[in-house]
Motif scaffolding. Sequence first.
Motif, PDB file in Angstrom:
ATOM      1  N   ASP A 102       7.255   2.654 -38.738  1.00 31.49           N
ATOM      2  CA  ASP A 102       7.575   1.498 -39.577  1.00 31.49           C
ATOM      3  C   ASP A 102       6.471   1.247 -40.592  1.00 31.49           C
ATOM      4  O   ASP A 102       5.281   1.159 -40.232  1.00 31.49           O
ATOM      5  CB  ASP A 102       7.746   0.245 -38.725  1.00 31.49           C
ATOM      6  CG  ASP A 102       9.057   0.228 -37.949  1.00 31.49           C
ATOM      7  OD1 ASP A 102       9.929   1.050 -38.255  1.00 31.49           O
ATOM      8  OD2 ASP A 102       9.192  -0.603 -37.030  1.00 31.49           O
ATOM      9  N   THR A 103       6.852   1.108 -41.849  1.00 31.13           N
ATOM     10  CA  THR A 103       5.930   0.692 -42.905  1.00 31.13           C
ATOM     11  C   THR A 103       6.607  -0.400 -43.713  1.00 31.13           C
ATOM     12  O   THR A 103       7.819  -0.360 -43.929  1.00 31.13           O
ATOM     13  CB  THR A 103       5.557   1.857 -43.827  1.00 31.13           C
ATOM     14  OG1 THR A 103       6.751   2.434 -44.364  1.00 31.13           O
ATOM     15  CG2 THR A 103       4.785   2.931 -43.075  1.00 31.13           C
ATOM     16  N   GLY A 104       5.836  -1.374 -44.139  1.00 33.52           N
ATOM     17  CA  GLY A 104       6.416  -2.470 -44.897  1.00 33.52           C
ATOM     18  C   GLY A 104       5.563  -3.710 -44.830  1.00 33.52           C
ATOM     19  O   GLY A 104       4.324  -3.630 -44.833  1.00 33.52           O
ATOM     20  N   SER A 105       6.237  -4.865 -44.740  1.00 32.76           N
ATOM     21  CA  SER A 105       5.493  -6.128 -44.781  1.00 32.76           C
ATOM     22  C   SER A 105       6.174  -7.211 -43.965  1.00 32.76           C
ATOM     23  O   SER A 105       7.360  -7.126 -43.642  1.00 32.76           O
ATOM     24  CB  SER A 105       5.355  -6.606 -46.237  1.00 32.76           C
ATOM     25  OG  SER A 105       6.636  -6.883 -46.784  1.00 32.76           O
ATOM     26  N   ILE A 106       5.371  -8.223 -43.622  1.00 29.08           N
ATOM     27  CA  ILE A 106       5.843  -9.445 -42.965  1.00 29.08           C
ATOM     28  C   ILE A 106       5.438 -10.599 -43.869  1.00 29.08           C
ATOM     29  O   ILE A 106       4.268 -10.672 -44.297  1.00 29.08           O
ATOM     30  CB  ILE A 106       5.198  -9.615 -41.574  1.00 29.08           C
ATOM     31  CG1 ILE A 106       5.450  -8.389 -40.705  1.00 29.08           C
ATOM     32  CG2 ILE A 106       5.717 -10.876 -40.889  1.00 29.08           C
ATOM     33  CD1 ILE A 106       4.630  -8.383 -39.429  1.00 29.08           C
ATOM     34  N   ARG A 107       6.369 -11.502 -44.155  1.00 30.90           N
ATOM     35  CA  ARG A 107       6.077 -12.634 -45.033  1.00 30.90           C
ATOM     36  C   ARG A 107       6.504 -13.931 -44.364  1.00 30.90           C
ATOM     37  O   ARG A 107       7.502 -13.982 -43.659  1.00 30.90           O
ATOM     38  CB  ARG A 107       6.798 -12.496 -46.370  1.00 30.90           C
ATOM     39  CG  ARG A 107       6.399 -11.274 -47.159  1.00 30.90           C
ATOM     40  CD  ARG A 107       7.145 -11.186 -48.482  1.00 30.90           C
ATOM     41  NE  ARG A 107       6.706 -12.212 -49.426  1.00 30.90           N
ATOM     42  CZ  ARG A 107       7.409 -13.271 -49.773  1.00 30.90           C
ATOM     43  NH1 ARG A 107       8.601 -13.485 -49.230  1.00 30.90           N
ATOM     44  NH2 ARG A 107       6.944 -14.144 -50.642  1.00 30.90           N
ATOM     45  N   GLN A 139      10.062 -13.394 -42.569  1.00 26.87           N
ATOM     46  CA  GLN A 139      10.906 -12.265 -42.916  1.00 26.87           C
ATOM     47  C   GLN A 139      10.116 -10.970 -42.750  1.00 26.87           C
ATOM     48  O   GLN A 139       8.900 -10.940 -42.967  1.00 26.87           O
ATOM     49  CB  GLN A 139      11.373 -12.347 -44.377  1.00 26.87           C
ATOM     50  CG  GLN A 139      12.173 -13.582 -44.725  1.00 26.87           C
ATOM     51  CD  GLN A 139      12.562 -13.583 -46.191  1.00 26.87           C
ATOM     52  OE1 GLN A 139      12.457 -12.578 -46.893  1.00 26.87           O
ATOM     53  NE2 GLN A 139      13.026 -14.733 -46.667  1.00 26.87           N
ATOM     54  N   THR A 140      10.819  -9.912 -42.373  1.00 25.32           N
ATOM     55  CA  THR A 140      10.200  -8.588 -42.341  1.00 25.32           C
ATOM     56  C   THR A 140      11.021  -7.655 -43.225  1.00 25.32           C
ATOM     57  O   THR A 140      12.245  -7.730 -43.249  1.00 25.32           O
ATOM     58  CB  THR A 140      10.129  -8.014 -40.921  1.00 25.32           C
ATOM     59  OG1 THR A 140      11.460  -7.883 -40.388  1.00 25.32           O
ATOM     60  CG2 THR A 140       9.312  -8.912 -40.003  1.00 25.32           C
ATOM     61  N   ASP A 141      10.322  -6.800 -43.945  1.00 28.32           N
ATOM     62  CA  ASP A 141      10.973  -5.797 -44.794  1.00 28.32           C
ATOM     63  C   ASP A 141      10.316  -4.464 -44.462  1.00 28.32           C
ATOM     64  O   ASP A 141       9.161  -4.209 -44.833  1.00 28.32           O
ATOM     65  CB  ASP A 141      10.779  -6.150 -46.268  1.00 28.32           C
ATOM     66  CG  ASP A 141      11.603  -5.255 -47.194  1.00 28.32           C
ATOM     67  OD1 ASP A 141      12.221  -4.292 -46.695  1.00 28.32           O
ATOM     68  OD2 ASP A 141      11.617  -5.516 -48.411  1.00 28.32           O
ATOM     69  N   VAL A 142      11.049  -3.622 -43.743  1.00 27.91           N
ATOM     70  CA  VAL A 142      10.462  -2.414 -43.159  1.00 27.91           C
ATOM     71  C   VAL A 142      11.289  -1.190 -43.510  1.00 27.91           C
ATOM     72  O   VAL A 142      12.525  -1.220 -43.442  1.00 27.91           O
ATOM     73  CB  VAL A 142      10.374  -2.560 -41.616  1.00 27.91           C
ATOM     74  CG1 VAL A 142       9.991  -1.236 -40.960  1.00 27.91           C
ATOM     75  CG2 VAL A 142       9.378  -3.643 -41.245  1.00 27.91           C
TER      76      VAL A 142
END
Length: 528
Positions: free
Chosen positions: A150-155, A128-131
């Motif tokens: 883009d800033t956020g995370s990949i899980r 999942q990505t949350d950007v």
Amino acid sequence: MNLPSGTQEIELKLLFDPAELSIFRKSRDILSFSEGRARQVRLRAVYFDTPDLVLSRNGMALRVRREKGQWVQTLKGQIGGAGLVARRLEINLPVSGPVPDLSLVADKAVRKKILELCKGQELTEICQTDVRRVIRDLVVDDCRIEMVIDTGSIRSGSGGETFSGGEPVSASVSEVELELKAGPVQKVLKLVRQWNEHYSFRIGVYSKAERGFNLYRFGVETGTAEVRAGDVRFKKRVSGWDVAALAMSSAVEQLQRNAELLPVLGEDRIEILHQYRIAIRRLRTVLGLLDQSFPKKSGRKKLAKRLKALQRVSGVGRDWDVLIAEGLLPLLEKHAGDAEKSAALRALLQKAEAARHAAYRTILEGLQSRDFTALLLDVTALVLRQGDKKGEHAVSELWKTLLNDRRSDILYQVPGDILVMDIEALHELRLKVKTMRYSSEFFASFGEEEKTALFIRRCKKLQGRLGSLNDTLVADQLLGALREPGNDSLNRAIDLTLKYYQKAEARQMKKLGETWQKFCEAKPFWKK
């Protein structure tokens, strides 16, 4: 896999540290080119594949993303590119929920291909990505660019081939993507080149999907395997410049992907540095082999010098890798039953590993420098240039002469008995044979398969034989720097190691004459 036509993206990815990105996004370098107001959106995406990642292994990515209150299914596939500038096919379709629905893919050929690849396996969530995305439209002269920050995370959870932690793993996102909407791509590269003089960033080659899939498989976002040379094939009627651009595009991607792996796994997997150096050699081979096909004022000679310097710096680390892997470790195993020799060799190994670590640190500092980023941008800019009349000649008019000249150069250097040549002369010969091998592999698809394979095997054999002799010279230089006056145990271990190499050199010299003769007898595959 070749996908049917669709929307093509031309994009470039820049990776920032979060603090540097915060400075960059507020700078006049951005605001002065901006048109209109920035738009902000939050993007949450889920990527799907089979448990064995069959879509990913075939260059495809399937995701479902929430966009403006609507779930959108996206299928992407790589369809070519130039250097670090990606060219992708993308198909977007609205779906009713956060799971993909392949029956909605209108193109029957694409849908059929996906179903054939999956072979009845169900699609499962991989990552999942949350950007949080900020979008700006930039206008640079006659060039229109969409810039997204883009800033956020990949899980991702575990469950892959080699990662076995059981717990979810994550990676941060802090990047800028530039997508060309209109105008010449060279303007984009020029703009990024200017930014590189004032801000610290790296060129990214891994998409968010790739990073997430690597987390799924390995627990690290870069993957764990070295990236080898891609299979570059072309037809004889293709122009010399088009061939050069295609080969450089493949090589610069191999270079950058291994450069991304080096800080993560470098000294633990020495093949990564080796493949990084092969990518440099491939670039240098094209610059030299097809020099007459390059456009005027291409900067080819300056670029060749920069690549040579890059190879020289990385060569120190490679030399220590070879000494440790092929010299010290085998010796330690050989003398495992001798406590005194084992202790001395372990002390020598510790010093060698410290020297290798220092060499790798120098390499990594270079990879994180603006000079390396500028090099990647300049190679890509060259790849994307239009050829001129110099490069219009079909490669079929060039390749035989190019290969023949290199073989003649080798034969000229050994006018008599190869066994009377000193070690320095043999080193120079090794470099020429290596160039002959890379050049032959470059044009391998033009020759008869059996004859071509035989000639390349003979090149590899001679190169390997000469390389083993060169290892003795390198070992003497490296170990000489580790000697310590008064440290008798360490110096005896050095002498023992050099004796090991000298014996290996004697064995190689006995076989060198025969190997050279076989190379000379191998009929050039470019001749009838």
